[in-house]
Motif scaffolding. Structure first.
Motif, PDB file in Angstrom:
ATOM      1  N   TRP A 175       0.831  -1.207   0.000  1.00  0.00           N
ATOM      2  CA  TRP A 175       0.000   0.000   0.000  1.00  0.00           C
ATOM      3  C   TRP A 175       0.865   1.257   0.000  1.00  0.00           C
ATOM      4  O   TRP A 175       0.572   2.234  -0.678  1.00  0.00           O
ATOM      5  CB  TRP A 175      -0.944  -0.039   1.198  1.00  0.00           C
ATOM      6  CG  TRP A 175      -1.830   1.152   1.316  1.00  0.00           C
ATOM      7  CD1 TRP A 175      -2.881   1.477   0.515  1.00  0.00           C
ATOM      8  CD2 TRP A 175      -1.745   2.173   2.304  1.00  0.00           C
ATOM      9  NE1 TRP A 175      -3.457   2.646   0.953  1.00  0.00           N
ATOM     10  CE2 TRP A 175      -2.776   3.088   2.046  1.00  0.00           C
ATOM     11  CE3 TRP A 175      -0.906   2.391   3.383  1.00  0.00           C
ATOM     12  CZ2 TRP A 175      -2.985   4.210   2.829  1.00  0.00           C
ATOM     13  CZ3 TRP A 175      -1.112   3.512   4.167  1.00  0.00           C
ATOM     14  CH2 TRP A 175      -2.150   4.404   3.876  1.00  0.00           C
ATOM     15  N   MET A 176       1.987   1.204   0.745  1.00  0.00           N
ATOM     16  CA  MET A 176       2.894   2.351   0.824  1.00  0.00           C
ATOM     17  C   MET A 176       3.846   2.433  -0.368  1.00  0.00           C
ATOM     18  O   MET A 176       4.550   3.422  -0.521  1.00  0.00           O
ATOM     19  CB  MET A 176       3.721   2.279   2.114  1.00  0.00           C
ATOM     20  CG  MET A 176       2.904   2.433   3.358  1.00  0.00           C
ATOM     21  SD  MET A 176       3.789   2.260   4.938  1.00  0.00           S
ATOM     22  CE  MET A 176       5.449   1.997   4.549  1.00  0.00           C
ATOM     23  N   LYS A 177       3.897   1.370  -1.170  1.00  0.00           N
ATOM     24  CA  LYS A 177       4.754   1.315  -2.362  1.00  0.00           C
ATOM     25  C   LYS A 177       6.241   1.435  -2.028  1.00  0.00           C
ATOM     26  O   LYS A 177       6.985   2.177  -2.663  1.00  0.00           O
ATOM     27  CB  LYS A 177       4.342   2.359  -3.388  1.00  0.00           C
ATOM     28  CG  LYS A 177       2.909   2.187  -3.875  1.00  0.00           C
ATOM     29  CD  LYS A 177       2.577   3.142  -4.980  1.00  0.00           C
ATOM     30  CE  LYS A 177       1.146   3.095  -5.408  1.00  0.00           C
ATOM     31  NZ  LYS A 177       0.495   1.847  -5.580  1.00  0.00           N
ATOM     32  N   ASP A 178       6.679   0.654  -1.042  1.00  0.00           N
ATOM     33  CA  ASP A 178       8.088   0.620  -0.654  1.00  0.00           C
ATOM     34  C   ASP A 178       8.693  -0.689  -1.162  1.00  0.00           C
ATOM     35  O   ASP A 178       8.605  -1.728  -0.505  1.00  0.00           O
ATOM     36  CB  ASP A 178       8.224   0.732   0.868  1.00  0.00           C
ATOM     37  CG  ASP A 178       9.657   0.839   1.335  1.00  0.00           C
ATOM     38  OD1 ASP A 178      10.583   0.461   0.584  1.00  0.00           O
ATOM     39  OD2 ASP A 178       9.871   1.317   2.463  1.00  0.00           O
ATOM     40  N   ALA A 179       9.307  -0.643  -2.334  1.00  0.00           N
ATOM     41  CA  ALA A 179       9.816  -1.844  -2.998  1.00  0.00           C
ATOM     42  C   ALA A 179      10.917  -2.534  -2.200  1.00  0.00           C
ATOM     43  O   ALA A 179      10.955  -3.767  -2.118  1.00  0.00           O
ATOM     44  CB  ALA A 179      10.312  -1.497  -4.400  1.00  0.00           C
ATOM     45  N   ALA A 180      11.821  -1.775  -1.613  1.00  0.00           N
ATOM     46  CA  ALA A 180      12.952  -2.374  -0.893  1.00  0.00           C
ATOM     47  C   ALA A 180      12.480  -3.174   0.318  1.00  0.00           C
ATOM     48  O   ALA A 180      12.921  -4.305   0.536  1.00  0.00           O
ATOM     49  CB  ALA A 180      13.929  -1.283  -0.464  1.00  0.00           C
TER      50      ALA A 180
END
Length: 184
Positions: free
Chosen positions: A142-147
């Motif tokens: 949801w936050m779009k934090d790929a790492a």
């Protein structure tokens, strides 16, 4: 939980359902590791990241359907929660494809149920942590934090891979347990 001293007689449908369930668990691990790899590609800005992520989400959907359709749990209420989460995930996946955090959340409820169910049979380190890792993964999607998603999904995928290896080594009747204990 299956009693190792009890050997249930399995018919053809029982055997097929256990094999499909175990393939589903194997695919869960593959899907989560693919998702981790796709997110790593996103971090390094590779052109193949979008395709790999798209493919991994489809494998997540397939594995959730396989596990939901064939999970063997005695308690009807718990089984219903796990199964319906998988089916709601599929419906949401088809109806709202842009809301990946939502349908993946439903799929991850199914996978969390599988992990908790299997934690009763196996003393695999981290198996009881999988539900928390998957919940955090949905938040990270949801936050779009790929790492961070790459880290969480790789840990979950590795735990499911170890579980899949353990599952394939045990006799099929262990997955069914005692048929008379199932609530219908």
């Amino acid at each position: 939980m299956a009693n190792p001293e009890h050997k249930e007689s399995l018919d053809g449908l029982d055997k097929i359902s256990v094999v499909i369930y175990r393939i589903g668990i194997s695919l869960v691990s593959v899907a989560l590791l693919m998702l981790a790899f796709a997110e790593i590609l996103c971090v390094i800005e590779s052109d193949k990241a979008g395709f790999m992520r798209h493919l991994s989400i489809h494998v997540v959907a397939i594995s959730a359907a396989m596990c939901a359709a064939t999970i063997h749990i005695y308690d009807k209420k718990i089984r219903t929660l796990i199964v319906w989460s998988g089916w709601l995930g599929l419906v949401t996946f088809i109806a709202l494809p842009s809301h990946d955090w939502l349908f993946i959340g439903f799929f991850f409820v199914t996978f969390s149920g599988v992990a908790l169910k299997e934690s009763y049979c196996f003393k695999i380190k981290g198996l009881t942590l999988v539900p928390m890792l998957l919940i955090l993964s949905v938040l990270v999607i949801w936050m779009k934090d790929a790492a961070l998603l790459a880290i969480l999904s790789s840990i979950s995928g590795a735990i499911f891979a170890f579980l899949a290896l353990k599952k394939w080594r045990m006799p099929l009747h262990f997955d069914i347990g005692k048929k008379s204990n199932y609530q219908i």
